[in-house]
Write a protein that holds these residues in place. Structure first.
Motif, PDB file in Angstrom:
ATOM      1  N   GLU A  74      82.812  40.631  59.395  1.00  0.00           N
ATOM      2  CA  GLU A  74      83.709  39.620  59.474  1.00  0.00           C
ATOM      3  C   GLU A  74      82.464  38.827  59.231  1.00  0.00           C
ATOM      4  N   LEU A 137      81.775  44.307  63.957  1.00  0.00           N
ATOM      5  CA  LEU A 137      81.336  42.867  65.243  1.00  0.00           C
ATOM      6  C   LEU A 137      81.654  43.868  66.348  1.00  0.00           C
ATOM      7  N   ASP A 138      82.538  44.736  66.440  1.00  0.00           N
ATOM      8  CA  ASP A 138      82.554  44.972  67.558  1.00  0.00           C
ATOM      9  C   ASP A 138      81.387  46.358  67.407  1.00  0.00           C
ATOM     10  N   LEU A 166      87.043  34.114  62.728  1.00  0.00           N
ATOM     11  CA  LEU A 166      87.007  34.718  63.883  1.00  0.00           C
ATOM     12  C   LEU A 166      88.903  34.140  64.444  1.00  0.00           C
ATOM     13  N   VAL A 169      88.318  33.622  70.696  1.00  0.00           N
ATOM     14  CA  VAL A 169      88.042  34.275  71.834  1.00  0.00           C
ATOM     15  C   VAL A 169      89.231  35.431  71.994  1.00  0.00           C
ATOM     16  N   GLU A 172      89.719  40.293  75.365  1.00  0.00           N
ATOM     17  CA  GLU A 172      89.244  41.614  75.001  1.00  0.00           C
ATOM     18  C   GLU A 172      87.904  41.462  74.387  1.00  0.00           C
ATOM     19  N   MET A 173      87.082  40.802  73.668  1.00  0.00           N
ATOM     20  CA  MET A 173      86.144  40.827  72.588  1.00  0.00           C
ATOM     21  C   MET A 173      85.155  38.890  73.827  1.00  0.00           C
TER      22      MET A 173
END
Lengths: 243, 110
Positions: A74, A137-138, A166, A169, A172-173
């Motif tokens: 990303e 990223l994940d 992105l 935030v 969940e991230m």
């Protein structure tokens, strides 16, 4: 608890965007003169100079935290810190395999220089390091954490920061610790972050003149990489404090 | 114009089919999500190569009518799931964002 001044975001002559004078001896001198006791060399997408910096830091009483600044698919910049060089190599090998091979043109993009402990250039990194990984990223975060590392999103208040790329935030991230460039932006940014995160600020120096006095301290029990990572995870009473 | 007409024009694959009769009144092309939040207008067809989960969150926040993922890129299942939940259509196009934008512009979207 010790209060240890740190700078966990520095680039060497290996990063294409950094000045070729960013060499270990000179940088160590500047860190020491600013009272910085813990530092991390975080070149873009490579850790080739970290071993050399670790030895020079060590000779001068500065603790090196093995690190790298990864560019996700990303185009989000992530600071990734590890307990050992071994874990850093494991991460950087996978990262290296995941970005496109574009031969670097130093006149266009900047030199990517590998150095030795005497501030001499010994080679050039052949592939352009400012490329984005094909890993998200994940995925990169997962990889770093499986290797026992800690991930801190870089400069939230700037381009290539998580919020710029992105937009937000989501819960969940969320991360435990984020980096911001300018302390003044904290009021603007904190309300947009879920949870109760910690904030660090580093010089992100690309040239010698931008190596700044410490912008945050680590509150840790002893001077070790493990303690630094524990503080970045905000565990067991270890934490960070902006100056 | 409706999402259905956009699909016809772009010859795009439907990844998430929400309400295809939804009205499309504007177009926007950008991969920087903070910029999309700040500048894209509700009712937009949005062309991007970003496929992160936040694409859906941003689209829902702005009121995007349809997301067009360009360059033959595809979304992970969690993104698809979220778009179904948020009822936002996602299209896959093999074209670049430039070509997609040109086709939408030719339809009269601004």
């Amino acid at each position: 608890m010790l209060e240890v001044p740190a700078d966990l975001h520095l680039h060497s002559c290996l990063s294409p965007c950094a000045d070729i004078t960013m060499l270990p001896r000179e940088m160590t001198r500047r860190l020491a003169s600013r009272g910085i006791q813990v530092a991390s060399l975080t070149d873009h997408n490579t850790a080739c100079n970290v071993g050399v910096f670790q030895r020079v830091f060590q000779q001068n009483g500065v603790l090196l935290v093995p690190g790298i600044e990864a560019t996700t698919a990303e185009e989000v910049h992530l600071l990734c810190y590890f307990e050992t060089l071994h874990a850093l190599w494991a991460f950087s090998r996978t990262l290296f395999a995941s970005y496109p091979r574009i031969a670097n043109d130093p006149e266009r993009f900047g030199y990517q220089l590998i150095c030795n402990e005497r501030d001499e250039y010994v080679g050039q990194f052949p592939f352009l390091l400012s490329m984005a990984s094909s890993l998200s990223l994940d995925e990169l975060r997962g990889l770093a954490e499986r290797l026992g590392g800690v991930v801190v999103p870089s400069h939230l208040d700037r381009h290539y920061g998580l919020l710029y790329q992105l937009g937000m935030v989501t819960p969940e991230m969320q991360f435990i610790t984020y980096e911001i460039t300018h302390r003044i932006n904290i009021e603007k940014i904190l309300p947009n972050l879920p949870g109760h995160p910690q904030i660090i600020s580093n010089s992100d120096a690309h040239n010698l003149d931008s190596m700044s006095p410490p912008r945050f301290v680590l509150e840790i029990e002893e001077l070790s990489v493990h303690e630094v990572l524990t503080a970045l995870r905000h565990e067991r009473g270890r934490k960070v404090r902006l100056l | 114009m409706t999402v259905q007409e956009v699909i016809g024009t772009l010859d795009a694959e439907i990844a998430v089919q929400a309400d295809l009769t939804k009205s499309v009144t504007h177009g926007y092309t950008c991969d920087l999500l903070s910029e999309v939040i700040a500048k894209a207008l509700p009712g937009s067809a949005w062309a991007t190569i970003q496929t992160h989960l936040n694409v859906v969150a941003v689209a829902s926040m702005v009121g995007i009518s349809v997301i067009i993922v360009c360059e033959g890129r595809t979304c992970e299942p969690d993104v698809i799931e979220r778009a179904v939940k948020e009822q936002i259509s996602i299209l896959y196009s093999r074209d670049s964002a430039f070509l997609v934008s040109g086709k939408l512009y030719a339809l009269g979207l601004r």
